[in-house]
Design an enzyme around this catalytic site. Structure first.
Site, PDB file in Angstrom:
ATOM      1  N   THR A 144      87.204  57.367  19.475  1.00 57.65           N
ATOM      2  CA  THR A 144      87.015  57.755  18.072  1.00 57.65           C
ATOM      3  C   THR A 144      88.047  58.782  17.621  1.00 57.65           C
ATOM      4  O   THR A 144      88.518  58.748  16.480  1.00 57.65           O
ATOM      5  CB  THR A 144      85.595  58.322  17.875  1.00 57.65           C
ATOM      6  N   SER A 411      77.295  54.105  21.960  1.00 55.14           N
ATOM      7  CA  SER A 411      78.590  53.497  21.631  1.00 55.14           C
ATOM      8  C   SER A 411      79.735  54.238  22.302  1.00 55.14           C
ATOM      9  O   SER A 411      80.890  53.816  22.210  1.00 55.14           O
ATOM     10  CB  SER A 411      78.797  53.480  20.112  1.00 55.14           C
ATOM     11  N   LEU A 412      79.443  55.371  22.954  1.00 53.44           N
ATOM     12  CA  LEU A 412      80.383  56.080  23.832  1.00 53.44           C
ATOM     13  C   LEU A 412      81.634  56.555  23.106  1.00 53.44           C
ATOM     14  O   LEU A 412      82.696  56.698  23.721  1.00 53.44           O
ATOM     15  CB  LEU A 412      80.793  55.180  25.010  1.00 53.44           C
ATOM     16  N   CYS A 413      81.534  56.819  21.814  1.00 57.78           N
ATOM     17  CA  CYS A 413      82.701  57.242  21.025  1.00 57.78           C
ATOM     18  C   CYS A 413      83.838  56.232  21.150  1.00 57.78           C
ATOM     19  O   CYS A 413      85.012  56.611  21.155  1.00 57.78           O
ATOM     20  CB  CYS A 413      83.178  58.633  21.440  1.00 57.78           C
ATOM     21  N   ASN A 414      83.486  54.972  21.269  1.00 57.02           N
ATOM     22  CA  ASN A 414      84.482  53.905  21.358  1.00 57.02           C
ATOM     23  C   ASN A 414      84.026  52.769  20.450  1.00 57.02           C
ATOM     24  O   ASN A 414      83.529  51.743  20.923  1.00 57.02           O
ATOM     25  CB  ASN A 414      84.625  53.428  22.806  1.00 57.02           C
TER      26      ASN A 414
END
EC number: 2.8.1.9
Length: 851
Positions: A144, A411-414
């Site tokens: 992100t 969402s794992l900052c992805n």
């Protein structure tokens, strides 16, 4: 050796290692297994190294010796202590460059807070370098923080959705000569699934870009890669122009990041507008507004203000400790590659009784766990049941936490990687955002698809025991070994011809949300309102800094706060007492809403991820008295105060729980088609107001069901040989009404979970009517002992095995005052709207069981 709690390879592990083509760390290094600072971490299976790895106890001890043996001053001064700090910072900067094989004649290193701060530094430099703005391209697998740079790119940009698109763009760079500034960014390794992207792109872009005008720069996010792999910048011509990383992902401590800049790309920062202390040679403020930036080095111009010099000195200890324990990054790379392949293969092999896969693994077809150039030690996946339905990521993470297994979900900052793996389009996600989906919430499955993934990431101190522990956890809770209809509810045919008599065994209310119960005394009738039992969850404790409501999941000691309602004196009485202590604290506040110590404030529960009401923003009245705040703050060890949310200000409503046909949908998996008719469309749901309860006005449980659950807990512990079983009290379910069976009448055998069949209730001599809204979904908070505040494994572990339907763990029933009751003319009769311990409960049985 480091400490007495080191872990050794077992004989079976060693044999497995010798037969494998990939080698983990040498045995002499593994025996140096770290002991850690946090108490109890030896019993933890830690599989979130992509977030941060773990730090060694000896690292902290080494740094502590540095601090106690030396005096370090602010590097901006000329004193002896300051010059010592300056020398040490210079030495560590060089050591960090050498760690990545970066020639200090070709590269400079800028210390920053983390990789994100380094990315922003580059983005600001690109923005300020030209008034025309810059063009920005990034790979879809970007973190992100890389995606966010696009908001500064006035020349527009592009998200490359595949490696092939990137290769095609690179090949065409020289076709059009342009003076426009361009920046291309991508991750060296996806932080979502560990896929490694080609490092060769940087050299290709430089070669092609020079032909096109030489204004194309590369930014490599190496934060995920460097935690377990070597970053080799020895070939400056092939290296990225800007490389960002975080040292805590390599060493666990200190919390520090770096921006490594090719000196030939340093001109990007020459027009940077902002300047901070220490980056200028002179500043004029009177009359002429002028300043002269330092020109000696790139880092001198970019490191604004005083450096975190203590953290940088700690980094020196981190380098030394890391080398002593593991020898080299190559050792760690081989070690984690071996373990990741083993873990991936075992998860991939898991099957249900019917052959259905248990794990949906999100691995790129381009990657191979045996090839370090294509894949790192990260595994992204979701779980399915035997019918192919998705299992919620939040439930898995919570249950894993109960077993001391630390993983990551979401969402794992992805955003690009997860949406692509899960099949979500931009339009889909916008629609789900409108429906309430937010980062970090519990919306695990929407429109039949998961909204995030589970992630396992390995590190230098991971071993085969960790791998075995996690796989065995999945096998225990999520691999269905036989085709059975779980005994979640009493089967259809068992509805008794002669219904048993039920009565209220106990009535409880929870005046302060997430604190202890107030048990209604026997023989006293208690008022029922549309929002629930009178005074139930009308107060809460809010954090004085964030305004978020506190809850037991984060602060288990809240169970030891015992409120009671004194109607004779019109006060809320609160006591706090340690188990086994006679030293009791007491606080009294008025029940009257005209209390002058109340001040209106906004409570945004969105900040509290753990709360199921976090989507609501409500206005509460906070108590302004310092003594009230001190009473709760001192006991919990967190700055908080009491707040009130009364029935006349309620803007919250119970969640619509009924899903007609839910039990039939479950049964359809096991019976022939056509056995059930099509359900008609449900009527519009009535809105039931609530105060600060999570989902409904009233929660009901059955004593028979609690007894049956305890029998299951005892059987599980005997089967697993886990020691003496300990029954859970009904209090852990925090119900308002506990219903028991009168066994003096026929049948004389308890009927656990018969409440799952109830559609409505009539209670008491006045036959007060209640609607049953649905079953209560449970979380790990039921594991907190309400008498001691101690967290246990049970009953959540057993509930996960015995009370799961539609992939939700349920126990108890949500209820509300019947709508027909509210509309009756005689509703003003206060005696009618009351309940009392001992009241007879007469249930109505549904033809369809709405779980």
């Amino acid at each position: 050796m480091e400490g007495d709690t080191r872990r050794m390879w077992t004989q079976s592990e060693s044999e497995s290692i010798r037969s494998s083509k990939v080698r983990p760390l040498p045995l002499r290094k593994v025996t140096l297994y770290l002991t850690f600072v946090l108490i109890g971490v030896a019993d933890t299976t830690y599989l979130d190294h992509a977030g941060t790895t773990l730090y060694a106890k000896s690292l902290i001890e080494s740094f502590s010796r540095e601090l106690t043996s030396n005096l370090f001053g602010n590097p901006h001064s000329l004193s002896a202590s300051s010059q010592l700090s300056t020398r040490r910072v210079d030495d560590v900067r060089l050591r960090a460059l050498r760690f990545f094989k970066a020639d200090p004649d070709e590269f400079d290193l800028v210390f920053v807070a983390n990789a994100t701060a380094a990315i922003k530094l580059v983005a600001d430099g690109m923005r300020d370098s030209t008034r025309q703005g810059f063009w920005y391209g990034y790979h879809v697998d970007a973190h992100t923080s890389l995606v966010g740079v696009r908001e500064l790119a006035e020349k527009g940009g592009r998200c490359f959705t595949s490696d092939d698109e990137v290769e095609d763009w690179i090949s065409k760079l020289c076709d059009v000569r342009s003076e426009s500034l361009k920046l291309f960014a991508y991750p060296a390794q996806s932080n979502m699934n560990g896929r490694r992207l080609p490092l060769s792109w940087c050299k290709k872009i430089r070669n092609q870009g020079e032909t096109a005008g030489g204004n194309v720069y590369t930014l490599l996010d190496a934060a995920s890669l460097v935690s377990t792999s070597t970053l080799d910048l020895s070939d400056a011509a092939a290296a990225p122009d800007f490389t960002v990383l975080s040292f805590y992902k390599i060493f666990g401590f200190p919390d520090l990041g770096a921006l490594i800049v090719r000196k030939s790309a340093g001109q990007i920062f020459e027009h940077r507008r902002y300047f901070g202390g220490g980056t200028v040679d002179m500043v004029l403020t009177r009359g002429l507004q002028w300043h002269a930036k330092k020109q000696s080095s790139i880092h001198d111009r970019l490191e604004d203000g005083t450096l975190p010099f203590h953290d940088i000195i700690a980094l020196d200890s981190a380098f030394a400790t890391h080398e002593r324990l593991f020898g080299s990054m190559q050792n760690i790379s081989s070690h984690t590659r071996f373990l990741a392949k083993r873990l991936y293969d075992r998860l991939n092999a898991l099957r249900h009784f019917n052959g259905q896969r248990v794990c949906e693994l999100y691995k790129s077809p381009r990657s191979d766990y045996n090839q370090p150039s294509t894949q790192g030690p990260i595994i992204a996946f979701n779980l399915r049941n035997s019918q192919g339905s998705w299992i919620g990521k939040s439930e898995v993470e919570r249950l894993a936490a109960m077993r001391n297994i630390q993983i990551r979900s979401g969402s794992l900052c992805n955003p690009g990687g997860t949406s692509g793996s899960l099949g979500w389009t931009g339009a889909d996600l916008l629609q789900q955002f409108s429906a309430g989906l937010r980062c970090g919430d519990d919306h695990d499955v929407m429109d039949g698809r998961p909204t995030g993934v589970l992630r396992l990431s390995l590190g230098a101190m991971t071993n085969l025991e960790d791998i075995n522990t996690f796989v065995e956890f999945v096998e225990e809770f999520y691999v269905e070994k036989v085709a059975t209809m779980d005994s979640l509810v009493t089967p259809v045919h068992s509805v008794p011809l002669q219904q048993p008599r039920f009565y209220i065994e106990s009535l409880s209310l929870y005046p302060i949300k997430s604190c202890g119960p107030f048990r209604v005394p026997d023989g006293r009738r208690w008022e029922v309102r549309r929002e629930g039992l009178a005074w139930d969850r009308e107060w809460c404790l809010i954090h004085q800094g964030t305004g978020a409501a506190l809850n037991q999941k984060k602060y288990p000691r809240m169970a030891l706060i015992r409120p009671s309602i004194d109607l004779d004196r019109n006060v809320l009485r609160v006591t706090c007492e340690e188990p086994g202590s006679t030293n009791q604290k007491l606080l009294e506040v008025s029940l009257l809403r005209e209390d002058t110590e109340l001040a209106t404030t906004s409570l945004c529960q969105r900040t509290s991820k753990a709360s199921t009401v976090c989507g609501d923003q409500v206005t509460v009245q906070a108590y302004t008295s310092p003594s009230v705040a001190q009473f709760f703050s001192d006991f919990l060890g967190v700055p908080c105060t009491l707040a009130r949310f009364g029935p006349h200000s309620s803007t919250r409503y119970a969640s619509p729980r009924k899903a007609p046909g839910a039990w039939k949908q479950y049964l359809r998996k096991f019976v022939m088609p056509g056995s059930f008719p099509q359900e008609p469309s449900p009527p519009p749901a009535e809105k039931n107001p609530i105060l600060l309860s999570n989902e409904s006005p009233i929660l009901l449980i059955s004593r028979s069901s609690v007894n049956h659950l305890n029998e299951n807990i005892k059987a599980n512990q005997k089967r697993n040989r886990t020691g003496t079983s300990k029954a859970v009290a009904a209090d852990v379910f925090r119900a308002n009404i506990v219903v028991a069976e009168s066994l003096a009448d026929s049948p004389k055998v308890e009927q656990p979970y018969i409440e799952d069949q109830w559609e409505a209730l009539k209670i008491g001599p006045g036959e007060l009517q209640f609607d049953v809204l649905g079953s209560c979904q449970r979380c790990s908070m039921v594991c907190i002992d309400q008498f001691t505040g101690v967290r246990r494994d049970e009953p959540f572990s057993t509930l996960a095995k015995t009370r799961k339907i539609n992939n939700k763990i349920v126990f108890g029933r949500h209820c509300s005052l019947s709508a027909s009751e509210v509309t009756k003319e005689q509703h003003d009769n206060a005696e009618r709207w009351t309940l009392m311990v001992g009241d007879i409960v007469t249930p109505s049985y549904a033809h369809d069981y709405d779980l």
